[in-house]
Design a protein around this motif. Structure first.
Motif, PDB file in Angstrom:
ATOM      1  N   ASN A  14      -0.511  -2.660  -7.472  1.00 30.18           N
ATOM      2  CA  ASN A  14       0.051  -2.687  -6.792  1.00 30.18           C
ATOM      3  C   ASN A  14      -1.867  -2.866  -6.334  1.00 30.18           C
ATOM      4  O   ASN A  14      -1.848  -4.022  -5.460  1.00 30.18           O
ATOM      5  N   LEU A  15      -2.745  -3.146  -6.729  1.00 30.61           N
ATOM      6  CA  LEU A  15      -3.929  -2.867  -6.123  1.00 30.61           C
ATOM      7  C   LEU A  15      -4.794  -3.758  -6.369  1.00 30.61           C
ATOM      8  O   LEU A  15      -5.123  -4.906  -6.235  1.00 30.61           O
ATOM      9  N   GLY A  16      -4.293  -4.526  -8.144  1.00 33.21           N
ATOM     10  CA  GLY A  16      -4.964  -6.150  -8.217  1.00 33.21           C
ATOM     11  C   GLY A  16      -4.338  -6.612  -7.342  1.00 33.21           C
ATOM     12  O   GLY A  16      -5.240  -8.078  -6.902  1.00 33.21           O
ATOM     13  N   CYS A  17      -2.277  -7.022  -6.305  1.00 35.99           N
ATOM     14  CA  CYS A  17      -1.836  -7.307  -5.745  1.00 35.99           C
ATOM     15  C   CYS A  17      -2.592  -7.364  -4.863  1.00 35.99           C
ATOM     16  O   CYS A  17      -1.748  -8.674  -3.481  1.00 35.99           O
ATOM     17  N   ASN A  18      -2.808  -6.154  -4.507  1.00 35.22           N
ATOM     18  CA  ASN A  18      -2.664  -6.028  -2.656  1.00 35.22           C
ATOM     19  C   ASN A  18      -0.941  -5.406  -2.237  1.00 35.22           C
ATOM     20  O   ASN A  18      -0.824  -6.275  -1.156  1.00 35.22           O
ATOM     21  N   ALA A  19      -0.634  -5.576  -2.819  1.00 34.75           N
ATOM     22  CA  ALA A  19       1.205  -5.163  -2.404  1.00 34.75           C
ATOM     23  C   ALA A  19       1.051  -4.677  -1.069  1.00 34.75           C
ATOM     24  O   ALA A  19       0.474  -3.921  -0.569  1.00 34.75           O
ATOM     25  N   ALA A  20       2.516  -4.965  -1.316  1.00 33.63           N
ATOM     26  CA  ALA A  20       2.804  -4.015   0.611  1.00 33.63           C
ATOM     27  C   ALA A  20       3.872  -3.898   0.319  1.00 33.63           C
ATOM     28  O   ALA A  20       4.752  -2.716   0.456  1.00 33.63           O
ATOM     29  N   GLY A  21       5.344  -4.583   0.297  1.00 34.95           N
ATOM     30  CA  GLY A  21       6.490  -4.309   1.225  1.00 34.95           C
ATOM     31  C   GLY A  21       6.564  -4.317   2.047  1.00 34.95           C
ATOM     32  O   GLY A  21       5.678  -4.390   3.256  1.00 34.95           O
ATOM     33  N   PRO A  22       7.915  -4.020   2.594  1.00 35.45           N
ATOM     34  CA  PRO A  22       8.983  -3.731   4.184  1.00 35.45           C
ATOM     35  C   PRO A  22       8.153  -2.894   4.413  1.00 35.45           C
ATOM     36  O   PRO A  22       8.092  -3.172   6.127  1.00 35.45           O
ATOM     37  N   HIS A  23       7.218  -1.987   4.578  1.00 34.22           N
ATOM     38  CA  HIS A  23       6.727  -1.339   5.622  1.00 34.22           C
ATOM     39  C   HIS A  23       5.251  -1.300   5.920  1.00 34.22           C
ATOM     40  O   HIS A  23       4.774  -0.419   6.717  1.00 34.22           O
ATOM     41  N   ALA A  24       4.771  -2.508   5.820  1.00 30.85           N
ATOM     42  CA  ALA A  24       3.695  -2.668   5.914  1.00 30.85           C
ATOM     43  C   ALA A  24       3.478  -3.075   6.946  1.00 30.85           C
ATOM     44  O   ALA A  24       1.961  -2.916   7.998  1.00 30.85           O
ATOM     45  N   VAL A  25       3.762  -3.502   8.147  1.00 26.08           N
ATOM     46  CA  VAL A  25       3.919  -4.069   9.430  1.00 26.08           C
ATOM     47  C   VAL A  25       3.833  -2.666  10.257  1.00 26.08           C
ATOM     48  O   VAL A  25       2.775  -3.363  11.374  1.00 26.08           O
ATOM     49  N   LYS A  26       3.999  -1.580   9.409  1.00 26.52           N
ATOM     50  CA  LYS A  26       3.613  -0.222  10.642  1.00 26.52           C
ATOM     51  C   LYS A  26       2.690  -0.145   9.575  1.00 26.52           C
ATOM     52  O   LYS A  26       1.309   0.870  10.539  1.00 26.52           O
ATOM     53  N   TYR A  27       2.535   0.275   8.206  1.00 27.99           N
ATOM     54  CA  TYR A  27       1.141   1.099   7.443  1.00 27.99           C
ATOM     55  C   TYR A  27       0.032   0.355   6.762  1.00 27.99           C
ATOM     56  O   TYR A  27      -0.451   1.189   6.295  1.00 27.99           O
ATOM     57  N   GLY A  28       0.377  -0.924   6.915  1.00 29.93           N
ATOM     58  CA  GLY A  28      -0.218  -1.874   6.324  1.00 29.93           C
ATOM     59  C   GLY A  28       0.143  -2.074   5.187  1.00 29.93           C
ATOM     60  O   GLY A  28       0.685  -1.085   4.491  1.00 29.93           O
ATOM     61  N   THR A  29      -1.129  -2.805   4.527  1.00 32.78           N
ATOM     62  CA  THR A  29      -0.637  -2.796   3.344  1.00 32.78           C
ATOM     63  C   THR A  29      -1.642  -2.218   1.829  1.00 32.78           C
ATOM     64  O   THR A  29      -1.624  -0.872   2.125  1.00 32.78           O
ATOM     65  N   THR A  30      -1.751  -2.292   0.987  1.00 33.52           N
ATOM     66  CA  THR A  30      -2.275  -1.541   0.055  1.00 33.52           C
ATOM     67  C   THR A  30      -3.904  -1.306   0.137  1.00 33.52           C
ATOM     68  O   THR A  30      -4.448   0.023   0.111  1.00 33.52           O
ATOM     69  N   ARG A  31      -4.012  -1.808   0.509  1.00 40.74           N
ATOM     70  CA  ARG A  31      -6.053  -2.104   1.314  1.00 40.74           C
ATOM     71  C   ARG A  31      -6.439  -1.557   1.711  1.00 40.74           C
ATOM     72  O   ARG A  31      -7.304  -0.617   2.251  1.00 40.74           O
TER      73      ARG A  31
END
Length: 483
Positions: free
Chosen positions: A155-172
């Motif tokens: 997840n860190l290597g690709c800065n993965a996110a998923g559906p909830h990034a719209v409110k809570y942000g990506t891995t970074r």
């Protein structure tokens, strides 16, 4: 000499001296040159394949540091790997050498709910972290579709996110700090255990998304979020993507921010109708050409008010031609789980349609999603291939799936041409070529179209500082430096 020019030398190196050196330092069960093992760890979900010469299974940070130090000394390429769920070829050892499998490093090192953090090794599975922190009332927002299999390190290597990034942000946005072994063999400790900190440069964010080209992340301190008190999931069908995209813009421009906005285009809905037994929870109207799944979370006592605002934004003008065909709200855990299961089943369902799925994850500004989808449909028609789109609409992150037969040379050539056209359109719309899947080997040749030469030169300079011998995941992320 540039790191890229060193690749031929890397390929020519004999693995035996490194194997002897490692055998003197690590237990025997950490190393394998068994052909079947080297073959099995030579692929990921991109379907690219190149066998490793040596597979190493480190159990702790010091073993990773030893490996990198000796690999640098012997000039052997290293490819870090989690569970191989990536789709861009990031964990495929294109130049042979060593594959470092991190899944034995799967321990929780520290869990402090009072500080809303957990420190874990990189090989732990995302879903396992969610289980552990969930029992204490928390979650870690990044939740890619592969969360039952993918590792935190991946997840860190690709800065993965998923559906909830719209409110809570990506891995970074959800990592406080990390520990890594740079390509020099040195240990790097980056970040803090606080949510504020500006001392020095931000090496944490530099490592996140670097796809193992700067070093190997061995542990991470994750920032946790309290589980919401209540969740609702709205299912809204539209006649086409133009209507759905207009609704997304309205949703993102009002104060009740949804926790997720997923979209599925008409081509995907048509395929889901064919597999209705797998996706019956969606109950797709015959005239529907697009679907939005809108999740709302928060305090139970405030959720009704949020739903009213989000419903109004989704509906727009009820009498307008772009108004929704139907809108319903799932309220029970079972209903919500069934809808999410149908959405997450879409990607594997596509493998029933064609032998090969080329999966890209481009991003454009939300208002420009319809223009992109229209261009994709035109490209698909022009080249005679099936392209299905779905993804995270609130971020403009579109998963473009080209369904082809790899045994058909004509389809393979058509897919390559279509991809080039799609990438050109994405950049013309002020988008980016990868949102969360990474660049890896698959998109590497397209990077020059997005990143200016001055920026690339700076990035190659950073790479040389962290990895002077060019041994860390060579042939990935950045295109070759100019001569």
């Amino acid at each position: 000499m540039s790191t890229e020019k060193n690749l031929d030398a890397l390929l020519a190196v004999d693995i035996q001296p490194l194997l002897r050196a490692l055998s003197a330092e690590l237990p025997a069960d950490r190393l394998s040159i068994e052909p079947a093992t080297c073959w099995a760890y030579g692929m990921d979900n991109s379907r690219l394949h190149h066998a490793a010469q040596l597979v190493v299974f480190p159990d702790r940070h010091d073993e990773v540091a030893t490996l990198v130090r000796l690999a640098r000394q012997h000039r052997i390429p290293i490819t870090p790997r989690g569970r191989g769920t990536g789709t861009a070829g990031g964990s495929v050892p294109l130049h042979g050498g060593v594959v470092v499998v991190m899944d034995r490093m799967n321990r929780v090192l520290e869990f402090r709910p009072e500080d809303r953090l957990i420190r874990v090794e990189a090989g732990i599975i995302n879903a396992e972290v969610q289980r552990i922190v969930g029992e204490a009332g928390f979650f870690w927002p990044p939740d890619p579709t592969s969360n039952a299999l993918c590792t935190i390190g991946g997840n860190l290597g690709c800065n993965a996110a998923g559906p909830h990034a719209v409110k809570y942000g990506t891995t970074r946005e959800n990592v406080l700090g990390l520990t890594a072994v740079a390509g020099t063999g040195d240990t790097v400790k980056a970040g803090t255990q606080t949510t504020k900190g500006v001392v020095g440069y931000d090496l944490t964010r530099l490592f996140i998304g670097s796809e193992g080209t700067l070093g190997i992340i061995t542990e991470a301190t994750l920032k946790l979020t309290p589980l919401p008190d209540a969740i609702r999931l709205m299912r809204v069908f539209f006649r086409d993507m133009h209507a759905a995209s207009a609704a997304v813009s309205r949703l993102m421009n009002q104060p009740a921010t949804p926790s997720a906005i997923e979209f599925i285009d008409g081509n995907a809905l048509n395929l889901m109708r064919q597999f209705s037994d797998r996706n019956s929870a969606l109950d797709i109207p015959p005239e529907a050409g697009a679907l939005l799944m809108i999740e709302i979370d928060g305090l139970a006592e405030s959720l009704d008010g949020q739903i009213q605002k989000i419903r109004a934004a989704a509906e727009g003008d009820p009498g307008h031609v772009m108004a929704p065909i139907s809108l319903s709200v799932a309220t029970t855990k079972a209903e919500i789980a069934a809808l999410w299961s149908a959405r997450k089943a879409l990607s594997p369902t596509l493998r029933h349609v064609a032998p090969k799925k080329i999966n890209e994850d481009v991003v454009v500004p939300v208002s420009r999603i319809p223009t992109l989808i229209q261009a994709i449909d035109q490209s698909a028609a022009r080249h005679g291939i099936t392209i299905v789109n779905f993804g995270h609409a609130g971020n403009g992150n579109i998963h473009v799936n080209l369904l082809i037969d790899p045994e058909n040379p004509g389809q393979m050539a058509a897919a390559e041409e279509a991809l080039g056209e799609i990438f050109t359109t994405v950049l013309a719309l002020d988008g980016t070529l990868s949102g969360e899947h990474g660049v890896g080997a698959v998109k590497r040749d397209y990077v020059r179209a997005e990143i200016p030469p001055v920026n690339l030169a700076l990035m190659h300079g950073i790479k040389r500082v962290f990895d002077p011998e060019g041994i860390m995941n060579p042939g990935k992320k950045l295109p070759a430096p100019n001569p």
